[in-house]
Enzyme design. Sequence first.
Site, mmCIF file in Angstrom:
data_model
loop_
_atom_site.group_PDB
_atom_site.id
_atom_site.type_symbol
_atom_site.label_atom_id
_atom_site.label_comp_id
_atom_site.label_asym_id
_atom_site.label_seq_id
_atom_site.Cartn_x
_atom_site.Cartn_y
_atom_site.Cartn_z
ATOM 1 N N TYR A 91 36.451 6.394 48.394
ATOM 2 C CA TYR A 91 36.553 7.181 49.390
ATOM 3 C C TYR A 91 37.872 7.073 50.369
ATOM 4 O O TYR A 91 38.676 7.077 49.498
ATOM 5 C CB TYR A 91 35.286 6.842 50.626
ATOM 6 C CG TYR A 91 35.102 7.921 51.502
ATOM 7 C CD1 TYR A 91 34.805 9.411 50.968
ATOM 8 C CD2 TYR A 91 35.149 7.994 52.661
ATOM 9 C CE1 TYR A 91 34.815 10.406 52.020
ATOM 10 C CE2 TYR A 91 35.078 8.894 53.917
ATOM 11 C CZ TYR A 91 34.921 10.095 53.487
ATOM 12 O OH TYR A 91 34.699 11.166 54.358
ATOM 13 N N LYS A 164 31.509 11.567 49.879
ATOM 14 C CA LYS A 164 30.742 11.298 51.081
ATOM 15 C C LYS A 164 29.185 11.114 50.814
ATOM 16 O O LYS A 164 28.694 10.068 51.245
ATOM 17 C CB LYS A 164 30.572 12.549 51.897
ATOM 18 C CG LYS A 164 30.574 12.303 53.341
ATOM 19 C CD LYS A 164 31.544 12.045 54.104
ATOM 20 C CE LYS A 164 31.732 11.629 55.540
ATOM 21 N NZ LYS A 164 32.824 11.472 56.192
#
Length: 539
Positions: A91, A164
């Site tokens: 991420y 996500k």
Amino acid sequence: MNKAMAILNDPFKNKGTAFTQEERERLGLTGVLPPRVKTIEEQAAETYALFETKTSNIEKRHFLMEVFNTNRTLFFYLMGQHITEFMPIVYDPVIAESIENYNERYQRPQDAVYLSVKHPERIKKSLANVSGDRDIRLIVVTDAQGILGIGDWGVDGVDIAVGKLMVYTAAAGINPAQVLPVSIDAGTDNPKLLDDPNYLGERHQRITGQEYFDFIDRFVDEVEKLYPKSLLHFEDFGRGTAARILDKYQDKILTFNDDIQGTGIIALAGVLGAMNISKEKLTDHTFLTFGAGTAGMGIAKMLYDELVRQGLTPEEAKKHFYLVDKQGLLFDDTEGLTEKQKPFTRQRSEFANADELTNLLAVVKAVHPTVMIGTSTQPGTFNEAVVKEMAAHTDRPVIFPLSNPTKLAEAKAADLLKWTNGRALVATGIPVADITYQGVTYQIGQANNALIYPGVGFGALAVQAKQLNDNMLAAAAHALSGLVDPDQPGAAVLPPVSKLAEFSQRVAQRVAQSAIDQGLTTMTDAKKAVADAKWEPKY
């Protein structure tokens, strides 16, 4: 494709060398795999050893994505073992580099749905084609107009939705077979992409206005019909669309906008953590938000709501806020104000030198903030002069330079400690190693939305809440703020990412309990609901 190959090519079902002999017989895999049966522990050890041979972060991410695309269970087992190391790779911040190289490094669609605003008639078919017979409970959708720190990246921003959802599973334990990343391609205003012969998206300027919002309405409608038990998470939409979409649907469906609400919750949790350390009252503080876009306004609204919950009238609470954007301090007559900014603007009559308040230092001198939060993506703007001016008027200045990636941060944590003689209470938007200053080791809290949104979404889903409202979000912020020992010298204002899975469960339980208390679900036992819903990465 024969049955054996179909199983081995399905990342939700594939176990690779871990299929037992009985499973190989039953599934038609006899003779398809080498004879030795490995455990998931053995697979993880050899996979991690390969991961360690990769020399750059982008290559490490590329390797992990290959594991993800091949075997979801192994990927999440491995991520659970190495959460602190993997989080910045899968991420933020490495995902920004991945998006910027998406067209050149495209591997697979990664089970994402690609929609075009030009073709609303294809929404239902597209969603069904990708989800198949899976029981979808969580959708992360982006149009990638406002990716924090890097802006408009069109269809390439789909990586944000995929990343996500990885964090949702790794942190909270949502079943990866029940999630769906979605890219809404409305075009792009990024000239680099429009001129790039390799660009994989629609090559035209962004579609805006009624045609765009009609598409969103139809998309939401189709999602609600196809996946009635799902949470719809909006991610990285632009300034002009994010709040409008949230406002329209927040009370109608189970939905969440991480840029507005998630950023607000994590900032509130960090400020509450700072109050635990300084032993001060939130209602005694003056807040300066530097960067009054989607994230900045989400933070201001969340802090404002908390001041009201703590006993201030709305009028009193508003007086605690100052918004600074590229024009300087925002006044009620500033041109181009958004609907979210208008309630928090000031009047020029409050200041003898209103016309001079066009930069951050001038505003800090005028208003003496005690809490300063940066979401501006303007690097180095929390400079020595600004910080020392702020620190001259408060014992424990609360300073959160939240912009990321690293190159866009308003300040470095080490500088903030140095310029305030160790008095600053700091949270950053990026991971920062412990800092030793004048004999004290300071732990720097990362105001990473990943600390909060997985537990928030999972808690709401676990009890099948009808909606996700501000009281549930506040419950999440308070759940996080009690996890650090405030009396430890150098204590962080937020808990470490290393404990992400542990406190995601705590956040989920608090959110679920809030839904129960408000009558937003028929369930009655939050702890049991969260435990029952949790997926474990094991064969």
